[in-house]
Design an enzyme around this catalytic site. Structure first.
Site, PDB file in Angstrom:
ATOM      1  N   CYS A  73      -3.956  -0.170   6.253  1.00 36.58           N
ATOM      2  CA  CYS A  73      -2.927   0.854   6.434  1.00 36.58           C
ATOM      3  C   CYS A  73      -3.030   1.530   7.799  1.00 36.58           C
ATOM      4  O   CYS A  73      -2.019   1.880   8.407  1.00 36.58           O
ATOM      5  CB  CYS A  73      -3.022   1.898   5.329  1.00 36.58           C
ATOM      6  SG  CYS A  73      -2.506   1.263   3.729  1.00 36.58           S
ATOM      7  N   CYS A  81      -6.986   2.797   4.007  1.00 30.62           N
ATOM      8  CA  CYS A  81      -7.844   1.649   4.310  1.00 30.62           C
ATOM      9  C   CYS A  81      -7.535   1.140   5.722  1.00 30.62           C
ATOM     10  O   CYS A  81      -6.571   1.571   6.362  1.00 30.62           O
ATOM     11  CB  CYS A  81      -7.620   0.538   3.283  1.00 30.62           C
ATOM     12  SG  CYS A  81      -5.975  -0.224   3.367  1.00 30.62           S
ATOM     13  N   GLU A  85       0.860   3.946   1.754  1.00 30.52           N
ATOM     14  CA  GLU A  85       1.345   4.377   3.069  1.00 30.52           C
ATOM     15  C   GLU A  85       2.515   3.512   3.532  1.00 30.52           C
ATOM     16  O   GLU A  85       3.497   4.018   4.083  1.00 30.52           O
ATOM     17  CB  GLU A  85       0.195   4.303   4.084  1.00 30.52           C
ATOM     18  CG  GLU A  85      -0.939   5.280   3.812  1.00 30.52           C
ATOM     19  CD  GLU A  85      -2.015   4.729   2.891  1.00 30.52           C
ATOM     20  OE1 GLU A  85      -3.153   5.226   2.978  1.00 30.52           O
ATOM     21  OE2 GLU A  85      -1.729   3.818   2.084  1.00 30.52           O
ATOM     22  N   HIS A 132       0.837  -1.192   0.000  1.00 32.31           N
ATOM     23  CA  HIS A 132       0.000   0.000   0.000  1.00 32.31           C
ATOM     24  C   HIS A 132       0.879   1.252   0.000  1.00 32.31           C
ATOM     25  O   HIS A 132       2.028   1.226   0.443  1.00 32.31           O
ATOM     26  CB  HIS A 132      -0.924  -0.010   1.216  1.00 32.31           C
ATOM     27  CG  HIS A 132      -1.907  -1.143   1.213  1.00 32.31           C
ATOM     28  ND1 HIS A 132      -3.259  -0.966   1.434  1.00 32.31           N
ATOM     29  CD2 HIS A 132      -1.755  -2.482   0.997  1.00 32.31           C
ATOM     30  CE1 HIS A 132      -3.891  -2.131   1.363  1.00 32.31           C
ATOM     31  NE2 HIS A 132      -2.988  -3.065   1.103  1.00 32.31           N
TER      32      HIS A 132
END
Length: 293
Positions: A131, A128, A103, A101
């Site tokens: 994360c 999400c 992040e 992801h």
């Protein structure tokens, strides 16, 4: 300048474009120093948060999303004052859980850059749950701010009643300095030595599965990834994924990997070997070299 930045650069204001172009040369490492940030602010008149939001298209341009076609960019603010880009990465072939992801990408970029925490992360889409849990592992999780195009909030407001390392009596959280010198390897091979150094800095307080991957590319450059474990287990970031994400952020083509080595603690109840091999197979590249120490 890497070709991937050409189109997003055109969408930025003329002053920002002019100030950025000298920074986006062949040596660009997906981060901005405090001195570079000062130049960008002076050229545009933008304050920190507004400037990071303006720079998000550059981060999203690093995205590799063959499955979702959904391009996410992130910028992590290190405690040193440096800013680190990140983007989502997907692998066509293996399960979706191999994905990285945005992040995670930005945070690992900062961690590999020597940061011991981040103060704020700017993202072009709402993080999400995966994360949010990953960020809750950070050494600065209690004070971390999440900046979105239309919102600025503390991480804890995104994750009420959170579960994290403190619930498992871990006080030395992710991004805090690690030194697992009990890992020893007798080898003069520079790639194995790079993997050993990275494994000693990995974070695995729950399994002691200290591990790292080192990738060598056709141009001779080497990029490493360290294992980053999580109190909830599933959001843990494998070393192969971190190494791939870091290489792509630095402009490498994953199809040009020439060697890939994985070193891990052989006394742990878990192993990164199968997952790393699966990712390499998806890339259609070399066989994994492996050592447990």
């Amino acid at each position: 300048m890497h070709p991937r930045f050409a189109k997003p650069l055109e969408t930025l204001s003329a002053p920002l474009q002019a100030a950025l172009r000298p920074m986006l040369d062949e040596g660009f490492n997906a981060s901005f120093s405090p001195a570079q940030i000062a130049i960008l602010k002076a050229a545009t008149g933008l304050e920190d948060r507004a400037l990071r939001l303006a720079l998000l298209p550059l981060a999203a341009a690093c995205s590799v999303a063959p499955i979702s076609k959904f391009f996410v960019g992130a910028i992590a603010c290190g405690l040193s004052g440096h800013w680190y880009l990140g983007a989502n990465m997907e692998f066509a072939g293996p399960g979706l859980f191999h994905s990285v992801h945005a992040e995670q990408s930005a945070i690992s970029n900062a961690w590999l850059g020597g940061e011991t925490g981040i103060s704020e992360i700017t993202v072009n889409y709402t993080p999400c749950g995966h994360c949010r849990q990953f960020m809750n592992e950070l050494s600065t999780a209690k004070t971390l701010k999440v900046s979105l195009p239309d919102d600025l909030s503390e991480l804890q407001s995104f994750l009420p009643h959170s579960f994290g390392p403190a619930d498992l009596d871990i006080t030395d959280a992710l991004m805090s300095p690690q030194a697992h010198d009990e890992l020893v390897l007798e080898s003069d091979d520079p790639l194995w030595q790079a993997a050993l150094t990275a494994a000693r800095q990995s974070y695995a307080p729950y399994s002691q599965g200290y591990a790292a991957v080192a990738l060598q590319f056709a141009d001779g450059r080497v990029f490493c990834g360290r294992y980053a474990e999580n109190a909830a287990f599933n959001p843990s970031l494998p070393p192969m994924q971190m190494a791939c994400a870091h290489a792509v952020l630095n402009g490498e083509d994953l199809g040009t990997v020439r060697r890939a080595v994985l070193l891990e603690n052989g006394n742990s109840p878990i192993s990164q070997r199968d997952a790393a091999q699966s990712t390499l197979k998806a890339l259609g590249s070399v066989e994994l070299e492996y050592k447990a120490v």
